[in-house]
Scaffold this motif. Sequence first.
Motif, PDB file in Angstrom:
ATOM      1  N   TYR A  51    -126.753  23.202 -66.330  1.00 13.21           N
ATOM      2  CA  TYR A  51    -125.931  23.353 -67.068  1.00 13.21           C
ATOM      3  C   TYR A  51    -125.666  21.988 -68.116  1.00 13.21           C
ATOM      4  CZ  TYR A  51    -125.822  27.065 -64.145  1.00 13.21           C
ATOM      5  OH  TYR A  51    -125.722  28.787 -63.912  1.00 13.21           O
ATOM      6  N   ARG A  52    -125.789  21.207 -67.382  1.00 18.61           N
ATOM      7  CA  ARG A  52    -125.624  20.146 -67.919  1.00 18.61           C
ATOM      8  C   ARG A  52    -126.611  19.904 -69.702  1.00 18.61           C
ATOM      9  NH1 ARG A  52    -122.692  17.114 -63.945  1.00 18.61           N
ATOM     10  NH2 ARG A  52    -122.631  15.698 -65.252  1.00 18.61           N
ATOM     11  N   SER A  53    -127.684  19.243 -69.878  1.00 22.58           N
ATOM     12  CA  SER A  53    -128.458  18.894 -70.815  1.00 22.58           C
ATOM     13  C   SER A  53    -127.951  18.047 -70.762  1.00 22.58           C
ATOM     14  CB  SER A  53    -128.562  19.554 -72.252  1.00 22.58           C
ATOM     15  OG  SER A  53    -128.528  21.420 -71.724  1.00 22.58           O
ATOM     16  N   SER A  56    -122.842  19.127 -72.386  1.00 20.32           N
ATOM     17  CA  SER A  56    -122.344  20.738 -72.700  1.00 20.32           C
ATOM     18  C   SER A  56    -120.459  20.507 -73.099  1.00 20.32           C
ATOM     19  CB  SER A  56    -122.640  20.973 -71.234  1.00 20.32           C
ATOM     20  OG  SER A  56    -121.224  20.260 -69.690  1.00 20.32           O
ATOM     21  N   ALA A  58    -118.110  23.827 -72.174  1.00 21.15           N
ATOM     22  CA  ALA A  58    -117.736  24.878 -71.457  1.00 21.15           C
ATOM     23  C   ALA A  58    -116.086  25.802 -71.651  1.00 21.15           C
ATOM     24  CB  ALA A  58    -118.301  25.202 -70.446  1.00 21.15           C
ATOM     25  N   TYR A 216    -127.249  30.574 -73.918  1.00 18.80           N
ATOM     26  CA  TYR A 216    -126.245  30.017 -75.010  1.00 18.80           C
ATOM     27  C   TYR A 216    -127.485  29.138 -75.579  1.00 18.80           C
ATOM     28  CZ  TYR A 216    -123.468  31.547 -70.585  1.00 18.80           C
ATOM     29  OH  TYR A 216    -122.810  32.753 -69.546  1.00 18.80           O
ATOM     30  N   LYS A 219    -130.848  27.904 -74.334  1.00 19.36           N
ATOM     31  CA  LYS A 219    -130.486  27.368 -73.419  1.00 19.36           C
ATOM     32  C   LYS A 219    -130.258  29.285 -72.869  1.00 19.36           C
ATOM     33  CE  LYS A 219    -128.976  24.638 -71.380  1.00 19.36           C
ATOM     34  NZ  LYS A 219    -130.245  23.729 -70.852  1.00 19.36           N
ATOM     35  N   TRP A 241    -118.777  30.988 -66.585  1.00 15.84           N
ATOM     36  CA  TRP A 241    -118.765  30.728 -68.459  1.00 15.84           C
ATOM     37  C   TRP A 241    -118.697  31.685 -68.756  1.00 15.84           C
ATOM     38  CZ3 TRP A 241    -121.421  28.289 -63.641  1.00 15.84           C
ATOM     39  CH2 TRP A 241    -121.612  27.329 -63.909  1.00 15.84           C
ATOM     40  N   ALA A 244    -120.582  28.680 -73.767  1.00 18.35           N
ATOM     41  CA  ALA A 244    -120.707  26.852 -73.230  1.00 18.35           C
ATOM     42  C   ALA A 244    -121.466  27.511 -74.615  1.00 18.35           C
ATOM     43  CB  ALA A 244    -121.690  27.366 -72.133  1.00 18.35           C
ATOM     44  N   THR A 245    -121.843  25.650 -74.251  1.00 18.73           N
ATOM     45  CA  THR A 245    -122.157  24.740 -75.812  1.00 18.73           C
ATOM     46  C   THR A 245    -122.831  23.603 -76.023  1.00 18.73           C
ATOM     47  OG1 THR A 245    -121.174  25.491 -77.890  1.00 18.73           O
ATOM     48  CG2 THR A 245    -121.908  24.194 -78.844  1.00 18.73           C
ATOM     49  N   PHE A 246    -124.581  23.516 -75.491  1.00 15.92           N
ATOM     50  CA  PHE A 246    -125.234  22.158 -74.782  1.00 15.92           C
ATOM     51  C   PHE A 246    -125.577  21.483 -76.510  1.00 15.92           C
ATOM     52  CE2 PHE A 246    -125.011  25.475 -71.893  1.00 15.92           C
ATOM     53  CZ  PHE A 246    -124.873  25.225 -70.575  1.00 15.92           C
ATOM     54  N   ASP A 247    -125.729  20.109 -76.159  1.00 15.13           N
ATOM     55  CA  ASP A 247    -126.459  19.198 -76.407  1.00 15.13           C
ATOM     56  C   ASP A 247    -125.626  19.332 -77.678  1.00 15.13           C
ATOM     57  OD1 ASP A 247    -128.442  18.613 -74.883  1.00 15.13           O
ATOM     58  OD2 ASP A 247    -129.469  20.564 -75.499  1.00 15.13           O
TER      59      ASP A 247
END
Length: 264
Positions: A51-53, A56, A58, A216, A219, A241, A244-247
């Motif tokens: 959930y981190r990368s 993140s 969210a 997401y 991911k 959740w 969520a947006t990662f990176d």
Amino acid sequence: MAKFRDKIQNGSLGLKVWCLLVLAVPFCLFVQADEHVPDVETIVKKIDQLYRSKSSHADMEMHIVTPHWERTLAMTVWTQGMRKTFIRITAPKKEQGVATLRIGNEMWNYLPKTNKTMKIPPSMMMGSWMGSDFTNDDLVRESSMLEDYTYQYVTPQDASPDHLYIQLIPKEDSPIVWGKIVAAVQSDDYIPVWQRFYDEKGNLMRVMNFKEIKTYGDKIAPSVMEMIPQNKEGHKTVVRWLNATFDSDIDDKIFTRRNLQKRR
């Protein structure tokens, strides 16, 4: 096998060849298993960073259930790597503006009603966050499965062929209260299914279930985490959740004590 032994005794089969034949069977079995089961460290790292990368952002809901009351908190969460976390509660109005910041091994809570920022000592990392069944450490992830535990594959009595199981034991110098954690992941994509937390006497203290897998961006991860304490009947906390947006790029100013006191 008896014929092979006779050939050795008769000198028709060399001792070296016999040893190679004997060793070949377990070696082949080991290679076959290794091809299908990844290195345990690979899976632990995936769980740690799920959930981190690199970063993140969210929007989440936390629903807290007890035998006497229920409530739902809405919050926005930002993370940067494994060392920075910022959480701000956006609803209900009673808790709006409450914020939590973690940088490395340090953590602060801001309470808008008193306009005070409190530093959370290490001894309180396993304390409840906002009256939920999640601890401060669960929310800001100060501890790392990869760095603070030793781990190995195990096979529980109720093992499913669709899952892989990992036992995690805290390292001696880790400030962790659990005696061990047993985690189950799906054997095809290594997505978490559940985690079981035991005390030092081997008693099951809580179970965290992962549900409703969603995508997401690039991911894939469960969108729901359900924490059920085993020593509190009728209690559970569900984190969902919403998006969520990662990176993505996140402003470093978010992870500052000054940002804690901004009521937005």
